[in-house]
Structures are given as C-alpha cells and as structure tokens.
Design a protein around this motif. Sequence first.
Motif, PDB file in Angstrom:
ATOM      1  N   CYS A  64       0.837  -1.217   0.000  1.00 29.83           N
ATOM      2  CA  CYS A  64       0.000   0.000   0.000  1.00 29.83           C
ATOM      3  C   CYS A  64       0.864   1.257   0.000  1.00 29.83           C
ATOM      4  CB  CYS A  64      -0.930   0.002   1.207  1.00 29.83           C
ATOM      5  SG  CYS A  64      -2.269  -1.214   1.118  1.00 29.83           S
ATOM      6  N   GLU A  65       1.937   1.252   0.802  1.00 26.74           N
ATOM      7  CA  GLU A  65       2.812   2.414   0.859  1.00 26.74           C
ATOM      8  C   GLU A  65       3.504   2.655  -0.479  1.00 26.74           C
ATOM      9  OE1 GLU A  65       3.437   4.708   3.249  1.00 26.74           O
ATOM     10  OE2 GLU A  65       1.756   3.854   4.366  1.00 26.74           O
ATOM     11  N   LYS A 113       0.828   4.015  -2.863  1.00 23.56           N
ATOM     12  CA  LYS A 113       0.397   5.369  -2.493  1.00 23.56           C
ATOM     13  C   LYS A 113       1.443   6.410  -2.891  1.00 23.56           C
ATOM     14  CE  LYS A 113      -1.460   8.029   1.409  1.00 23.56           C
ATOM     15  NZ  LYS A 113      -0.616   9.225   1.223  1.00 23.56           N
ATOM     16  N   ASN A 114       2.720   6.046  -2.778  1.00 27.95           N
ATOM     17  CA  ASN A 114       3.794   6.996  -3.067  1.00 27.95           C
ATOM     18  C   ASN A 114       4.284   6.926  -4.508  1.00 27.95           C
ATOM     19  OD1 ASN A 114       3.886   7.975  -0.381  1.00 27.95           O
ATOM     20  ND2 ASN A 114       5.035   6.155   0.249  1.00 27.95           N
ATOM     21  N   GLN A 138       4.917   7.747  -8.132  1.00 28.98           N
ATOM     22  CA  GLN A 138       4.877   9.007  -8.877  1.00 28.98           C
ATOM     23  C   GLN A 138       4.396   8.823 -10.314  1.00 28.98           C
ATOM     24  OE1 GLN A 138       5.599  12.064  -7.303  1.00 28.98           O
ATOM     25  NE2 GLN A 138       5.439  10.617  -5.586  1.00 28.98           N
ATOM     26  N   GLY A 147      -8.924   6.407  -8.189  1.00 34.73           N
ATOM     27  CA  GLY A 147      -7.926   7.417  -7.870  1.00 34.73           C
ATOM     28  C   GLY A 147      -6.477   6.995  -7.965  1.00 34.73           C
ATOM     29  N   THR A 148      -6.206   5.740  -8.356  1.00 33.53           N
ATOM     30  CA  THR A 148      -4.824   5.285  -8.518  1.00 33.53           C
ATOM     31  C   THR A 148      -4.573   5.035 -10.005  1.00 33.53           C
ATOM     32  OG1 THR A 148      -4.848   4.209  -6.341  1.00 33.53           O
ATOM     33  CG2 THR A 148      -3.133   3.518  -7.883  1.00 33.53           C
ATOM     34  N   LEU A 160      -6.201   2.171  -0.738  1.00 33.38           N
ATOM     35  CA  LEU A 160      -5.616   3.383  -1.319  1.00 33.38           C
ATOM     36  C   LEU A 160      -6.652   4.488  -1.453  1.00 33.38           C
ATOM     37  CD1 LEU A 160      -3.409   1.727  -4.074  1.00 33.38           C
ATOM     38  CD2 LEU A 160      -2.599   2.887  -2.023  1.00 33.38           C
ATOM     39  N   ALA A 189      -6.971   5.964   1.925  1.00 39.03           N
ATOM     40  CA  ALA A 189      -5.751   6.680   2.311  1.00 39.03           C
ATOM     41  C   ALA A 189      -5.607   8.001   1.558  1.00 39.03           C
ATOM     42  CB  ALA A 189      -4.528   5.798   2.054  1.00 39.03           C
ATOM     43  N   ASN A 190      -6.061   8.035   0.323  1.00 38.24           N
ATOM     44  CA  ASN A 190      -5.931   9.243  -0.502  1.00 38.24           C
ATOM     45  C   ASN A 190      -7.087  10.215  -0.336  1.00 38.24           C
ATOM     46  OD1 ASN A 190      -3.458   8.489  -1.711  1.00 38.24           O
ATOM     47  ND2 ASN A 190      -4.515   7.179  -3.185  1.00 38.24           N
ATOM     48  N   PHE A 229     -10.121   9.869  -1.403  1.00 35.11           N
ATOM     49  CA  PHE A 229     -10.879   9.910  -2.660  1.00 35.11           C
ATOM     50  C   PHE A 229     -12.361  10.060  -2.353  1.00 35.11           C
ATOM     51  CE2 PHE A 229     -12.527   7.900  -6.622  1.00 35.11           C
ATOM     52  CZ  PHE A 229     -11.758   8.588  -7.548  1.00 35.11           C
ATOM     53  N   ASP A 234     -14.702  12.996  -6.825  1.00 38.30           N
ATOM     54  CA  ASP A 234     -13.578  12.476  -7.599  1.00 38.30           C
ATOM     55  C   ASP A 234     -14.021  11.283  -8.437  1.00 38.30           C
ATOM     56  OD1 ASP A 234     -11.729  14.286  -6.432  1.00 38.30           O
ATOM     57  OD2 ASP A 234     -11.530  12.980  -4.685  1.00 38.30           O
TER      58      ASP A 234
END
Length: 328
Positions: free
Chosen positions: A41-42, A45-46, A48, A74-75, A177, A180-181, A183, A187
């Motif tokens: 997940c990390e 999430k990070n 780029q 959202g990912t 995610l 976490a974001n 969303f 959105d």
Amino acid sequence: MSKSSQQQESYIESAQRVVRIEQAAIAALSDRFDAQFIQACELLKNCQGKVVVSGMGKSGHIGNKIAATFASTGTPAFFMHPGEANHGDLGMLGSNDILLAISNSGETGELINLLPVVKRLNVPVIAMTNRPDSTLGKYADVTLDIGVEQEACTLGLAPTTSTTVTLVMGDALAVALLDANGFTSDDFALSHPGGSLGRKLLLTVADIMLSGDDIPLVSKQATVSDALLEVSRKGLGLTGIVDDEQKLLGVFTDGDLRRLLDERLDIHNTRVEQVMTRNCKTSRSGELAVEALNLMERYKITALLVVDDNQRPVGAFNMHMLLKAGVL
C-alpha cells in the motif's frame, strides 16, 4: 426421484459447493493483511507514475479488472500483457511506475522474462502469487500471498477459487488506497462522467430545470382560478406566487387545491396569496441535482422552484424531470 430432478439437484449442489469453497478462501485471506500488505500500500500510495498490472491467462483477465478498479478509484493504472511486453510493449513501463505482477504459480515464463529488465529500470515489483517462494515471489520487492487450499473446480485444474481470491486482494488494495488518498464521490464522478453514477454526482439543477417563460408564476393579486390555469399550462404541478418585485412569496400546488375544495372556498374570488404555502422549499441552480432529489424525498415534494440570491425564481423542475435525466 426422476433423472431430471436428480440432475437439477446436482446443479444446485455443485453451485453451493463452489460458494462454500470460495467463501472459506476469502475468509482465510483476511489473515494475510500483514506487513507485506502495508508495504504494498505504501509503495502504491507513493508511486509518482502509474501502476502497471500484468498477468497471463486467467491472471491477466483478473489483472485487467484490478487495473480498471485502481484507475476508477484514484490510482492511475493500466494493464500490460506480458506476452506483448516481451515484444516491445515493455516500453509502456516508466522509471516512476510500479509493476504489479500476478501469477498463481509464480513461474509464468512471460512474466519471469520481464523481471531483469524491470529491475534494471529500478521499477519496484509487487507480486501476487500462490507461492511466495517462487521465482516471482523471490524477485519481487513485496509479495502478497494469494494461495488457496483448493480450487472450486472438482478437477482441481480450472482457476476458480484462486482467481476469486486474486480479485479480492486487488479490491482490498484499491479500497485501502482510496481511503488513504481521501478519494471522494466527486472524484469518482469525474472518472465516470458517462454513466448513471456520473449523472447522479455531476448534474446540477441548472442542467435540468425549466427557465424563462416556462417557469409557472403568478402575481400575488391573482385568484386561485388564475393560479390553477398557470399550473395546468406549465404542467409541473405547482406555481410560484411573486410580489411586485418578482420575489417569491410562496407556492400553490395540487395539494393546496384539494384542501381548498374540501373547505368549499370560491376559487374565482379568493386571492391565491391568501391560501398559498409560505416558507416553501426551494432549490438553487448550482446545487447538485441529487441533493435536490434528497430534499424532495425528505419532504415528500414532487416539484421545486429554483431561486437566486434575491429570492427571485429563475427555474423550476419536478420529479419526472429528475427521472428523465437519470438522477433517480
């Protein structure tokens, strides 16, 4: 029992067995949301760049759906076929991306062949496999265990339970995610503008309301009879009553008419201002249509007038128009 009845019972027994096996496998999956899941997940999430999902055969079909779920929640993600990637499509993968590689055995040749190049690009690899000790499992930065005790297929050959568990693991990642974001439903609507969800979440009152001469309105000097004619002409089931400055004073509806008839009032000589509903509910043109729908359902209203900041009517709509627009 007839042969036909026995066959019908056999169908049901087979289906129930599949459900029991797959339910048990999904329940077992919940114990595997551990440090590896958190690390995955990390990483996601990070990220780029984009999440590039890849898998062959049934894993590829499931991977396609997982990529679509990521993208709609959202990912940023897309699916890359490993066979095509070996013949040029690996150029889809950028140095800021993450590869989510799916293989039940962990030994799928088309995927394994990609790994040296992927590693050379310093692209992190998240593996979803039934065998964490496989080639794919050992090569990956993070390995998610999607192992199952048995397939629902009575031959133990067709991917059934394993694909279900893979899909659930993908959903778990996507929703984790999403949360976490932060969303939101807005959105979500932006990525679904063409469907019913988009219509519910993006349409505003201004998109559906009637305006100009189509707004049912009478002056406060009008009689009930005049108001009834306006209700009939405009066909929304109500009319607004305005003062000399065109500000809304109240509404007169079909329900108000029924009450007057019970009271035996003279509709030709009674001014509508005397019997209208004051402090009526209204809407604003910039309001979401679904919010207006919630208001109408809460107060059991079938039509609404739309007013501006000065309480002047600028539009009108009813439940039928919301239904036609796909909001209901």
